[in-house]
Design a protein around this motif. Sequence first.
Motif, PDB file in Angstrom:
ATOM      1  N   HIS A   1       0.879  -1.172   0.000  1.00 36.12           N
ATOM      2  CA  HIS A   1       0.000   0.000   0.000  1.00 36.12           C
ATOM      3  C   HIS A   1       0.917   1.223   0.000  1.00 36.12           C
ATOM      4  CE1 HIS A   1      -2.588   3.078   1.949  1.00 36.12           C
ATOM      5  NE2 HIS A   1      -3.616   2.384   1.488  1.00 36.12           N
ATOM      6  N   PRO A   2       0.450   2.376  -0.457  1.00 41.88           N
ATOM      7  CA  PRO A   2       1.313   3.555  -0.366  1.00 41.88           C
ATOM      8  C   PRO A   2       1.876   3.772   1.037  1.00 41.88           C
ATOM      9  CG  PRO A   2      -0.643   4.068  -1.633  1.00 41.88           C
ATOM     10  CD  PRO A   2      -0.831   2.674  -1.104  1.00 41.88           C
ATOM     11  N   GLY A   3       1.096   3.396   2.061  1.00 46.97           N
ATOM     12  CA  GLY A   3       1.571   3.556   3.425  1.00 46.97           C
ATOM     13  C   GLY A   3       2.724   2.648   3.788  1.00 46.97           C
ATOM     14  N   ASP A   4       2.771   1.465   3.196  1.00 53.16           N
ATOM     15  CA  ASP A   4       3.908   0.579   3.450  1.00 53.16           C
ATOM     16  C   ASP A   4       5.189   1.202   2.909  1.00 53.16           C
ATOM     17  OD1 ASP A   4       2.350  -1.615   4.575  1.00 53.16           O
ATOM     18  OD2 ASP A   4       1.586  -1.906   2.548  1.00 53.16           O
ATOM     19  N   VAL A   5       5.069   1.838   1.744  1.00 51.37           N
ATOM     20  CA  VAL A   5       6.222   2.554   1.198  1.00 51.37           C
ATOM     21  C   VAL A   5       6.543   3.757   2.079  1.00 51.37           C
ATOM     22  CG1 VAL A   5       7.092   3.867  -0.771  1.00 51.37           C
ATOM     23  CG2 VAL A   5       5.739   1.801  -1.152  1.00 51.37           C
ATOM     24  N   GLY A   6       5.497   4.470   2.502  1.00 50.15           N
ATOM     25  CA  GLY A   6       5.720   5.635   3.350  1.00 50.15           C
ATOM     26  C   GLY A   6       6.483   5.303   4.618  1.00 50.15           C
ATOM     27  N   TRP A   7       6.112   4.209   5.266  1.00 49.84           N
ATOM     28  CA  TRP A   7       6.802   3.813   6.487  1.00 49.84           C
ATOM     29  C   TRP A   7       8.243   3.418   6.189  1.00 49.84           C
ATOM     30  CZ3 TRP A   7       7.194   4.585  11.286  1.00 49.84           C
ATOM     31  CH2 TRP A   7       7.781   3.669  12.168  1.00 49.84           C
ATOM     32  N   GLN A   8       8.472   2.767   5.047  1.00 52.59           N
ATOM     33  CA  GLN A   8       9.832   2.382   4.670  1.00 52.59           C
ATOM     34  C   GLN A   8      10.690   3.611   4.408  1.00 52.59           C
ATOM     35  OE1 GLN A   8      10.521  -0.716   4.905  1.00 52.59           O
ATOM     36  NE2 GLN A   8      12.456  -1.080   3.877  1.00 52.59           N
ATOM     37  N   LEU A   9      10.066   4.702   4.001  1.00 54.54           N
ATOM     38  CA  LEU A   9      10.822   5.913   3.669  1.00 54.54           C
ATOM     39  C   LEU A   9      11.317   6.673   4.900  1.00 54.54           C
ATOM     40  CD1 LEU A   9       8.837   7.278   0.602  1.00 54.54           C
ATOM     41  CD2 LEU A   9      11.004   6.036   0.620  1.00 54.54           C
ATOM     42  N   ARG A  10      11.172   6.070   6.074  1.00 54.33           N
ATOM     43  CA  ARG A  10      11.854   6.641   7.241  1.00 54.33           C
ATOM     44  C   ARG A  10      13.361   6.429   7.121  1.00 54.33           C
ATOM     45  NH1 ARG A  10      10.087   1.598   8.469  1.00 54.33           N
ATOM     46  NH2 ARG A  10      11.255   0.275   9.933  1.00 54.33           N
ATOM     47  N   HIS A  11      13.753   5.536   6.230  1.00 48.84           N
ATOM     48  CA  HIS A  11      15.176   5.288   5.956  1.00 48.84           C
ATOM     49  C   HIS A  11      15.601   6.094   4.735  1.00 48.84           C
ATOM     50  CE1 HIS A  11      15.184   2.025   8.853  1.00 48.84           C
ATOM     51  NE2 HIS A  11      14.147   1.472   8.237  1.00 48.84           N
ATOM     52  N   GLU A  12      16.618   6.895   4.893  1.00 50.55           N
ATOM     53  CA  GLU A  12      17.103   7.733   3.796  1.00 50.55           C
ATOM     54  C   GLU A  12      17.561   6.896   2.603  1.00 50.55           C
ATOM     55  OE1 GLU A  12      17.251  11.200   2.187  1.00 50.55           O
ATOM     56  OE2 GLU A  12      17.381  11.424   4.357  1.00 50.55           O
ATOM     57  N   ASP A  13      18.075   5.682   2.877  1.00 51.29           N
ATOM     58  CA  ASP A  13      18.575   4.842   1.791  1.00 51.29           C
ATOM     59  C   ASP A  13      17.528   3.870   1.263  1.00 51.29           C
ATOM     60  OD1 ASP A  13      18.420   3.188   3.984  1.00 51.29           O
ATOM     61  OD2 ASP A  13      20.451   2.372   3.796  1.00 51.29           O
ATOM     62  N   ALA A  14      16.263   4.064   1.598  1.00 50.15           N
ATOM     63  CA  ALA A  14      15.209   3.173   1.118  1.00 50.15           C
ATOM     64  C   ALA A  14      15.145   3.213  -0.406  1.00 50.15           C
ATOM     65  CB  ALA A  14      13.863   3.582   1.709  1.00 50.15           C
ATOM     66  N   ALA A  15      14.910   2.054  -1.002  1.00 52.98           N
ATOM     67  CA  ALA A  15      14.777   1.946  -2.453  1.00 52.98           C
ATOM     68  C   ALA A  15      13.428   1.316  -2.772  1.00 52.98           C
ATOM     69  CB  ALA A  15      15.903   1.102  -3.033  1.00 52.98           C
ATOM     70  N   VAL A  16      12.730   1.884  -3.736  1.00 53.87           N
ATOM     71  CA  VAL A  16      11.418   1.398  -4.145  1.00 53.87           C
ATOM     72  C   VAL A  16      11.522   0.927  -5.592  1.00 53.87           C
ATOM     73  CG1 VAL A  16       8.971   1.956  -4.354  1.00 53.87           C
ATOM     74  CG2 VAL A  16      10.362   3.081  -2.603  1.00 53.87           C
ATOM     75  N   LEU A  17      10.906  -0.199  -5.891  1.00 48.27           N
ATOM     76  CA  LEU A  17      10.958  -0.778  -7.227  1.00 48.27           C
ATOM     77  C   LEU A  17       9.702  -0.399  -7.998  1.00 48.27           C
ATOM     78  CD1 LEU A  17      12.052  -4.338  -6.068  1.00 48.27           C
ATOM     79  CD2 LEU A  17      13.543  -2.497  -6.876  1.00 48.27           C
ATOM     80  N   LEU A  18       9.875  -0.041  -9.256  1.00 41.69           N
ATOM     81  CA  LEU A  18       8.737   0.287 -10.110  1.00 41.69           C
ATOM     82  C   LEU A  18       8.917  -0.414 -11.447  1.00 41.69           C
ATOM     83  CD1 LEU A  18       6.124   2.021 -10.297  1.00 41.69           C
ATOM     84  CD2 LEU A  18       7.527   3.751 -11.456  1.00 41.69           C
ATOM     85  N   TRP A  19       7.964  -1.289 -11.783  1.00 41.11           N
ATOM     86  CA  TRP A  19       7.962  -1.973 -13.067  1.00 41.11           C
ATOM     87  C   TRP A  19       7.046  -1.225 -14.033  1.00 41.11           C
ATOM     88  CZ3 TRP A  19       8.311  -4.729  -8.514  1.00 41.11           C
ATOM     89  CH2 TRP A  19       9.345  -5.680  -8.422  1.00 41.11           C
ATOM     90  N   ALA A  20       7.450  -1.137 -15.289  1.00 41.35           N
ATOM     91  CA  ALA A  20       6.648  -0.450 -16.290  1.00 41.35           C
ATOM     92  C   ALA A  20       6.608  -1.278 -17.560  1.00 41.35           C
ATOM     93  CB  ALA A  20       7.223   0.931 -16.584  1.00 41.35           C
ATOM     94  N   ASP A  21       5.540  -1.109 -18.321  1.00 44.53           N
ATOM     95  CA  ASP A  21       5.374  -1.735 -19.628  1.00 44.53           C
ATOM     96  C   ASP A  21       5.059  -0.611 -20.597  1.00 44.53           C
ATOM     97  OD1 ASP A  21       4.873  -3.275 -21.812  1.00 44.53           O
ATOM     98  OD2 ASP A  21       3.390  -4.582 -20.864  1.00 44.53           O
ATOM     99  N   ASP A  22       5.976  -0.351 -21.526  1.00 41.34           N
ATOM    100  CA  ASP A  22       5.835   0.787 -22.433  1.00 41.34           C
ATOM    101  C   ASP A  22       5.635   2.089 -21.646  1.00 41.34           C
ATOM    102  OD1 ASP A  22       6.141  -0.779 -24.698  1.00 41.34           O
ATOM    103  OD2 ASP A  22       3.995  -1.184 -24.844  1.00 41.34           O
ATOM    104  N   ALA A  23       6.418   2.249 -20.609  1.00 39.83           N
ATOM    105  CA  ALA A  23       6.471   3.450 -19.765  1.00 39.83           C
ATOM    106  C   ALA A  23       5.294   3.578 -18.812  1.00 39.83           C
ATOM    107  CB  ALA A  23       6.586   4.713 -20.604  1.00 39.83           C
ATOM    108  N   ALA A  24       4.286   2.717 -18.908  1.00 46.58           N
ATOM    109  CA  ALA A  24       3.145   2.784 -17.996  1.00 46.58           C
ATOM    110  C   ALA A  24       3.419   1.899 -16.792  1.00 46.58           C
ATOM    111  CB  ALA A  24       1.875   2.315 -18.693  1.00 46.58           C
ATOM    112  N   PRO A  25       3.345   2.432 -15.561  1.00 46.21           N
ATOM    113  CA  PRO A  25       3.602   1.603 -14.377  1.00 46.21           C
ATOM    114  C   PRO A  25       2.654   0.401 -14.317  1.00 46.21           C
ATOM    115  CG  PRO A  25       3.545   3.925 -13.789  1.00 46.21           C
ATOM    116  CD  PRO A  25       3.047   3.826 -15.200  1.00 46.21           C
ATOM    117  N   VAL A  26       3.221  -0.770 -14.027  1.00 44.08           N
ATOM    118  CA  VAL A  26       2.399  -1.983 -13.918  1.00 44.08           C
ATOM    119  C   VAL A  26       2.571  -2.677 -12.575  1.00 44.08           C
ATOM    120  CG1 VAL A  26       2.242  -2.411 -16.397  1.00 44.08           C
ATOM    121  CG2 VAL A  26       4.181  -3.347 -15.103  1.00 44.08           C
TER     122      VAL A  26
END
Length: 267
Positions: A35-60
């Motif tokens: 959920h966006p909140g799971d990412v939000g909580w992870q972003l308490r770490h400055e070095d947090a990395a989030v993965l984003l997959w895309a198909d023809d530039a559209a996030p999937v």
Amino acid sequence: MSSVTRRVLSHAGAGPALSALSEWTPVDAPGGGLHPGDVGWQLRHEDAAVLLWADDAAPVAAGLLDGPVLRVTAAPGADLGAIAADAEQLLEPGTDWCDGLPIPGWELDRNEPWLVMSWAPRPVSSRAQRVGEADAADRVLVQRSAFERSTFTIERWRTMKRSPAGGLAVEALVRTPDGQPAAAATGWFAGAGRCGVLEPVGAHPDHRGHGYGRDAVLGACAALATRGASAVAVVTPAANEAAVALYRSAGFTVVRENHDRVRPQPG
């Protein structure tokens, strides 16, 4: 043919993943592992990395590595096979669990069920107060007291608040009559008409059994509802009977049981 590509987003650059996850968040309890909140909580770490997959530039799909667990939510109708094939390249031994993505050959973990619980907006009464900069130290104190291995600090709280997800967070703090911090809950907004989530919730061990945790939960839920959340979800281990009882007392009901996928063991 699907041409899925993966990007790694930095702490400051996590906005596209948050936007996509918000768009995919349903009215009721979220169906993916993130959920966006799971990412939000992870972003308490400055070095947090989030993965984003895309198909023809559209996030999937969007995901993150949460310790040994890969957590993923995909867009409705996304090619899960293509995403899983790419995700497998991340899953070295040690990353042995996956939440939200069916990795071929991996099995459902029947030993560690998680309960997805949901709360419908309603009028509530709560002693909770909103958390601001002046309350940060007490918010951190509750977190570190409630979770033995917590590494939360005031600076990490500030890092979370200044992240691209900072504006999605609502935090509730409950104090004892003499002003001691007793319980706290962080809720995350995914947009009007979409389900919010609680992550995390904790009560100070010295002040349990007095309803402070319930008030913190209700305070965060009410704040999310005021912003327009259609519901509020929380995910907790089924074995954590105290947490399940807390959420039930606040009006949450069990929506479903989740099982992570686990890497098959040799032999």
